[in-house]
Design an enzyme around this catalytic site. Structure first.
Site, PDB file in Angstrom:
ATOM      1  N   CYS A  61       0.862  -1.177   0.000  1.00 13.33           N
ATOM      2  CA  CYS A  61       0.000   0.000   0.000  1.00 13.33           C
ATOM      3  C   CYS A  61       0.899   1.228   0.000  1.00 13.33           C
ATOM      4  O   CYS A  61       2.126   1.132   0.156  1.00 13.33           O
ATOM      5  CB  CYS A  61      -0.889  -0.001   1.240  1.00 13.33           C
ATOM      6  SG  CYS A  61       0.036   0.188   2.764  1.00 13.33           S
TER       7      CYS A  61
ATOM      8  N   HIS B 268       5.785  -5.698   8.319  1.00 14.85           N
ATOM      9  CA  HIS B 268       5.709  -7.089   8.757  1.00 14.85           C
ATOM     10  C   HIS B 268       5.961  -8.064   7.606  1.00 14.85           C
ATOM     11  O   HIS B 268       5.046  -8.746   7.144  1.00 14.85           O
ATOM     12  CB  HIS B 268       4.349  -7.356   9.402  1.00 14.85           C
ATOM     13  CG  HIS B 268       4.327  -7.010  10.857  1.00 14.85           C
ATOM     14  ND1 HIS B 268       3.259  -6.415  11.457  1.00 14.85           N
ATOM     15  CD2 HIS B 268       5.260  -7.164  11.837  1.00 14.85           C
ATOM     16  CE1 HIS B 268       3.523  -6.224  12.743  1.00 14.85           C
ATOM     17  NE2 HIS B 268       4.727  -6.665  12.992  1.00 14.85           N
TER      18      HIS B 268
ATOM     19  N   HIS C 213       4.450   1.345  11.721  1.00 16.27           N
ATOM     20  CA  HIS C 213       3.346   1.275  12.694  1.00 16.27           C
ATOM     21  C   HIS C 213       3.426   2.368  13.746  1.00 16.27           C
ATOM     22  O   HIS C 213       2.583   2.423  14.637  1.00 16.27           O
ATOM     23  CB  HIS C 213       3.352  -0.087  13.399  1.00 16.27           C
ATOM     24  CG  HIS C 213       3.518  -1.243  12.461  1.00 16.27           C
ATOM     25  ND1 HIS C 213       4.724  -1.847  12.243  1.00 16.27           N
ATOM     26  CD2 HIS C 213       2.626  -1.885  11.666  1.00 16.27           C
ATOM     27  CE1 HIS C 213       4.580  -2.839  11.364  1.00 16.27           C
ATOM     28  NE2 HIS C 213       3.320  -2.876  10.988  1.00 16.27           N
TER      29      HIS C 213
ATOM     30  N   CYS D  40       3.170   5.410   8.986  1.00 17.95           N
ATOM     31  CA  CYS D  40       2.125   5.605   7.979  1.00 17.95           C
ATOM     32  C   CYS D  40       1.275   6.831   8.344  1.00 17.95           C
ATOM     33  O   CYS D  40       0.853   6.978   9.490  1.00 17.95           O
ATOM     34  CB  CYS D  40       1.246   4.361   7.941  1.00 17.95           C
ATOM     35  SG  CYS D  40      -0.310   4.610   7.078  1.00 17.95           S
TER      36      CYS D  40
ATOM     37  N   GLU E 114       1.165  -1.195  16.032  1.00 19.23           N
ATOM     38  CA  GLU E 114       0.379   0.000  15.700  1.00 19.23           C
ATOM     39  C   GLU E 114      -0.503   0.396  16.893  1.00 19.23           C
ATOM     40  O   GLU E 114      -0.545   1.553  17.293  1.00 19.23           O
ATOM     41  CB  GLU E 114      -0.513  -0.235  14.469  1.00 19.23           C
ATOM     42  CG  GLU E 114      -1.334   1.013  14.152  1.00 19.23           C
ATOM     43  CD  GLU E 114      -2.484   0.785  13.179  1.00 19.23           C
ATOM     44  OE1 GLU E 114      -2.350  -0.012  12.239  1.00 19.23           O
ATOM     45  OE2 GLU E 114      -3.531   1.434  13.382  1.00 19.23           O
TER      46      GLU E 114
ATOM     47  N   THR F  62      -5.830   0.745  11.923  1.00 15.42           N
ATOM     48  CA  THR F  62      -6.111   1.091  10.513  1.00 15.42           C
ATOM     49  C   THR F  62      -6.426  -0.118   9.643  1.00 15.42           C
ATOM     50  O   THR F  62      -7.044   0.034   8.592  1.00 15.42           O
ATOM     51  CB  THR F  62      -4.909   1.844   9.892  1.00 15.42           C
ATOM     52  OG1 THR F  62      -3.739   1.032  10.027  1.00 15.42           O
ATOM     53  CG2 THR F  62      -4.681   3.182  10.569  1.00 15.42           C
TER      54      THR F  62
ATOM     55  N   CYS G 212      -8.166   2.402   7.291  1.00 20.17           N
ATOM     56  CA  CYS G 212      -7.742   3.085   6.057  1.00 20.17           C
ATOM     57  C   CYS G 212      -8.547   2.561   4.875  1.00 20.17           C
ATOM     58  O   CYS G 212      -8.940   1.403   4.815  1.00 20.17           O
ATOM     59  CB  CYS G 212      -6.230   3.005   5.879  1.00 20.17           C
ATOM     60  SG  CYS G 212      -5.646   1.835   4.683  1.00 20.17           S
TER      61      CYS G 212
ATOM     62  N   ASN H  29      -2.859  -7.099   8.679  1.00 19.69           N
ATOM     63  CA  ASN H  29      -3.778  -6.887   7.555  1.00 19.69           C
ATOM     64  C   ASN H  29      -3.850  -8.120   6.676  1.00 19.69           C
ATOM     65  O   ASN H  29      -4.901  -8.439   6.131  1.00 19.69           O
ATOM     66  CB  ASN H  29      -3.401  -5.602   6.793  1.00 19.69           C
ATOM     67  CG  ASN H  29      -2.281  -5.797   5.813  1.00 19.69           C
ATOM     68  OD1 ASN H  29      -2.498  -6.269   4.711  1.00 19.69           O
ATOM     69  ND2 ASN H  29      -1.061  -5.466   6.219  1.00 19.69           N
TER      70      ASN H  29
ATOM     71  N   SER I 156       1.886  -5.381   3.107  1.00 21.39           N
ATOM     72  CA  SER I 156       3.331  -5.443   3.287  1.00 21.39           C
ATOM     73  C   SER I 156       3.944  -6.585   2.477  1.00 21.39           C
ATOM     74  O   SER I 156       5.058  -7.033   2.739  1.00 21.39           O
ATOM     75  CB  SER I 156       3.651  -5.609   4.774  1.00 21.39           C
ATOM     76  OG  SER I 156       2.794  -6.576   5.351  1.00 21.39           O
TER      77      SER I 156
END
Lengths: 283, 283
Positions: free
Chosen positions: A12, A44, A77, A99, A129, A166, A194, A224, A266
């Site tokens: 991302c 990660h 994070h 981020c 995070e 996020t 996000c 994520n 990631s």
């Protein structure tokens, strides 16, 4: 057998930015005898971190190992503002790759805390995070909620402020917020999930409904990516979370006509491409 | 056949207060040749309104019918502040019986509007309480939402502020708020459902699950009574919403061992007692 990669798979904007900033710092300081440090993984993904390590990044466990006069990379994070201030005072230069969406969530956490809300962070207690978001708020007046079950022992408060990791799954956030409506008269929600995460989850879900088998590519410790796997397996029981093509088992592909692939924020594009090529050679 | 009346059935604190204030005003002005007016029903119960009418209350359709020098009763559901100011200027004395919880919701509506939130009122569009709440807010920047279906055509906003009609069903509010999470990044919720309403709904639900038949007593135009009937019929298909004992049909009681009764916030205790006594005589 057809192979389809979900749109938005791979890095991302925030991860891309973190890696560019890190590589630029490593490049800049490599011939100047200046050490470049980080604590924990900047993103990660083990492969990427091994690669940065080879390019000179020194990953340490705690702040005492960071030498004065060196450079320190704040991971994507985010990190505690107190920690950053302490090492700055030691004469360490900061490269902040946090981020921007995480920074947004941190500042919402701070604002809600300052205004007297009991802060609820919807997310994973041990994720860096979430820990960085906690560090920006009043730690004596916050609770991290992972699932609606956590609300069983959650007391009532005068007013509750909510932020979200996020990379949260929105449906999980919705169930938790439903439960929170029984816990306070005033609730202020800042939806800090996000947009890219949300869209990628939706696209992965759509592909999972069509494909015969789903491969979710990315770090096992990536929140994520794990969420993509969780969503996919809800709609497609033949979902496998793998870090790279080497984990693929040929037996998975009996009677399969469509293979779906999705990758975390990631996950390098290269890893996803290798998975696709490996499957195409199976025919 | 046993008959059980749900706890909290009948007048709530707000209705009791509205009636006491109205009767005190009628008593005070009856021999002074001062007219006492209201617009609409002070509480949603025909029998009670007929009774007040006999005691001298004049119910009019619009403000031109209110004479200078008279007294005007603001109904329990509240009224528009502009209207109240206009008739005050005409030399009319105000007796404000608006429920304190409704006033709380009105002031939350005003505050959220002032702070730039798009206001969402969860409630019935044509109910006088909701109309009074609308009058306290920025009418060009609000939406009344009755059910999650209404969200299909609801656009996105920068930030949304939510209040609830004091007699709303919480589960309905929860579903709507879930949907609103897709409509804005910031949502501030003021849970203005009154505690008595919420408890009475819970108690009615519990009784509906045990009883063989449920009778919900109260005005057909009473929102909170209608909500009790709605909740009860979800858990007990043999639910009847009646205004008084005269509407009872003997055939309802075949093979019934437990009759449950619940009454709305605007239902006189007398009406509930008459229903109970009528059923007990059926044996």
């Amino acid at each position: 057998m057809k192979v389809k990669i979900a749109r938005l798979s791979g890095y991302c904007f925030g991860v891309k930015r973190a890696l560019e900033l890190t590589e630029a710092a490593l490049e800049k300081y490599k011939n100047k005898n200046v050490k470049v440090y980080s604590i924990g993984q900047i993103i990660h993904n083990r492969g990427v971190i091994d690669d940065l390590n080879k390019k000179g990044l020194i990953i340490v466990e705690n702040e005492d190992q960071i030498e004065p006069g060196s450079v320190f990379i704040v991971r994507s994070h985010g990190m505690s503002p107190e920690f950053i201030n302490r090492i700055k005072k030691k004469g360490v230069k900061i490269v902040d790759t946090a981020c921007p969406f995480v920074k947004g969530a941190q500042s919402k956490a701070k604002m809600l805390s300052k205004r007297g809300y009991h802060l609820v962070i919807i997310g994973n207690k041990n994720h860096p995070e979430v820990m960085s978001e906690m560090e920006h708020a009043d730690k004596k007046n916050l609770t991290v909620i992972e699932s609606p079950e956590d609300l069983k022992t959650f007391p009532r408060y005068g007013k509750i402020g909510v932020i979200m990791q996020t990379t949260q799954i929105k449906e999980n956030a919705k169930s938790i917020i439903s439960g929170l409506l029984d816990k306070a008269k005033e609730i202020r929600i800042e939806n800090t999930i996000c947009n890219v995460t949300e869209n990628k989850q939706r696209i992965t879900k759509e592909l999972a409904q069509k494909a015969d088998i789903m491969l979710i590519v990315g770090g096992k410790n990536s929140a994520n990516t794990a969420h993509l796997a969780q969503i996919s397996s809800k709609f497609n029981p033949d979902t496998y979370h793998i870090e790279n093509y080497k984990e693929i088992d040929r037996k998975w592909f009996n009677n399969v006509s469509l293979v779906g692939i999705s990758g975390g924020a990631s996950t390098p594009r290269k890893d996803i491409k290798e998975v696709k090529e490996f499957i195409e050679k199976l025919k």
